[in-house]
Design an enzyme around this catalytic site. Structure first.
Site, PDB file in Angstrom:
ATOM      1  N   GLU A 136       0.843  -1.215   0.000  1.00 20.36           N
ATOM      2  CA  GLU A 136       0.000   0.000   0.000  1.00 20.36           C
ATOM      3  C   GLU A 136       0.869   1.253   0.000  1.00 20.36           C
ATOM      4  OE1 GLU A 136      -3.352   0.110  -0.015  1.00 20.36           O
ATOM      5  OE2 GLU A 136      -4.089  -1.790   0.806  1.00 20.36           O
ATOM      6  N   HIS A 163      -3.243   1.836   8.637  1.00 17.74           N
ATOM      7  CA  HIS A 163      -4.383   1.104   8.088  1.00 17.74           C
ATOM      8  C   HIS A 163      -4.521  -0.177   8.887  1.00 17.74           C
ATOM      9  CE1 HIS A 163      -7.028  -1.243   5.722  1.00 17.74           C
ATOM     10  NE2 HIS A 163      -6.088  -2.066   5.329  1.00 17.74           N
ATOM     11  N   HIS A 186      -7.706  -3.349  10.513  1.00 17.81           N
ATOM     12  CA  HIS A 186      -8.995  -4.022  10.300  1.00 17.81           C
ATOM     13  C   HIS A 186      -9.727  -4.173  11.630  1.00 17.81           C
ATOM     14  CE1 HIS A 186      -6.797  -6.267   6.711  1.00 17.81           C
ATOM     15  NE2 HIS A 186      -7.023  -4.997   6.445  1.00 17.81           N
ATOM     16  N   HIS A 241     -13.777  -3.416   4.718  1.00 17.19           N
ATOM     17  CA  HIS A 241     -12.337  -3.689   4.690  1.00 17.19           C
ATOM     18  C   HIS A 241     -11.644  -3.248   5.989  1.00 17.19           C
ATOM     19  CE1 HIS A 241      -8.246  -3.186   2.405  1.00 17.19           C
ATOM     20  NE2 HIS A 241      -8.099  -3.662   3.617  1.00 17.19           N
TER      21      HIS A 241
HETATM   22  O1  2HA Z   1      -1.385  -4.843   3.442  1.00  9.40           O
HETATM   23  O2  2HA Z   1      -4.406  -4.763   4.958  1.00  9.40           O
HETATM   24  O3  2HA Z   1      -5.307  -3.733   2.710  1.00  9.40           O
HETATM   25  C1  2HA Z   1      -2.364  -5.464   4.145  1.00  9.40           C
HETATM   26  C2  2HA Z   1      -3.676  -4.826   4.009  1.00  9.40           C
HETATM   27  C3  2HA Z   1      -4.071  -4.294   2.693  1.00  9.40           C
HETATM   28 ZN    ZN Z   2      -6.381  -3.991   4.678  1.00  5.46          ZN
END
Ligand code: 2HA
Ligand code: ZN
Length: 286
Positions: free
Chosen positions: A136, A159, A161, A231
């Site tokens: 990313e 980023h 989850h 996501h």
């Molecule tokens: O690189 O979560 O969305 C791992 C991720 C990509």
């Molecule tokens: Zn991700």
């Protein structure tokens, strides 16, 4: 393992530690330690399965002449986009395919320091090991380029989850502008105080795509944390711990919402008047 091998491995480890870019640079080391600590929290919270999530921090402010002289330890690699504000900038980045739980214990084996070259379109790795940065990278660097362009003091992007927030993004209702923000703010006073710009929303887009990066940057003009439908979230702040805290308070509110629903009722939430009072007391922007 025989004693001699233990001795050799120890010697190697000592030499590696001796050669780290973090040595005798306590301020830079502290930033990388915050990344490692945050990576551990992401794993413990269950927000970082396998190689899930990414972290990049702009460390240009900690760079000295000796770092500027360090030779590359990788080929010149294209970023994929041209980012005019990043000329001569340095970043610590999680490595591609690396796990947060490994980054937590050994940050310099699972991430690396990169230098953006003068063409603003390519980079080299300079330390400690040739660990290729996150897939990313174009989107993370585009965000850092945007932050510099508006004179933002923010130097960290995250980023991840977070389970409860991702679950919410599966309901169309919560994807409408500021519906999730207002609900989450109303679960506990701290959430508005510590995530004062709320939660932006980006409709589902392919992970790693230019479209996802562009939509994220557009939301960052109004929010520090952006939900990527079905996501995860993308968050920015002054340092990585602060970016994590913003996601953590939002997710905490989502957990309170779930707890109330599990008790069989829709939570009332704080009133608009109570939320306005919080904004005044803490001098919040919204
Ligand atoms: O690189 O979560 O969305 C791992 C991720 C990509
Ligand atoms: Zn991700």
């Amino acid at each position: 393992m025989c004693r001699r091998n233990i001795y050799i491995n120890d010697t190697k480890n000592v030499r590696k530690q001796m050669e780290s870019i973090l040595n005798n640079r306590p301020a830079l080391a502290a930033e990388v330690e915050k990344v490692a600590e945050t990576a551990g929290y992401l794993w413990q919270k269950g927000w970082a399965e396998r190689n899930g999530g990414n972290i990049t921090i702009n460390i240009t402010g900690y760079v000295d002449d000796a770092i500027r002289q360090m030779p590359p330890i990788s080929d010149v690699m294209p970023i994929g986009v041209t980012l005019p504000n990043l000329r001569g900038c340095y970043f610590f980045c999680k490595g591609t395919n690396r796990r947060m739980r490994d980054l937590a214990r050994r940050p310099m084996d699972n991430g690396s320091v990169i230098r953006i070259l003068d063409d603003c379109a390519s980079y080299v790795i300079i330390a400690d090991n040739p660990v290729r940065p996150t897939s990313e990278l174009p989107s993370h660097l585009s965000v850092h380029n945007y932050l510099l362009s508006i004179g933002s003091p923010y130097r960290a992007s995250l980023h991840t989850h977070p389970i409860a927030l991702v679950a919410m993004s599966h309901s169309r209702r919560f994807l409408e502008k500021d519906v999730a923000t207002n609900l989450l703010w109303s679960m506990i006073p701290e959430t508005k105080a510590f995530c004062p710009r709320g939660l932006g929303v980006v409709p589902y887009k392919l992970p790693g795509s230019v479209e996802l990066a562009e939509a994220t940057i557009s939301e960052l003009s109004d929010y520090d944390v952006v939900m990527w439908e079905k996501h995860g979230v993308f968050a920015v702040d002054t340092d990585i711990m602060a970016a994590f805290d913003q996601v953590d308070v939002l997710n905490k509110s989502a957990l309170i919402y779930i707890a109330a629903k599990n008790m069989g009722f829709e939570p009332d939430g704080m009133s608009r008047e109570q939320m306005r009072e919080i904004s005044e007391a803490f001098h919040l922007p919204k």
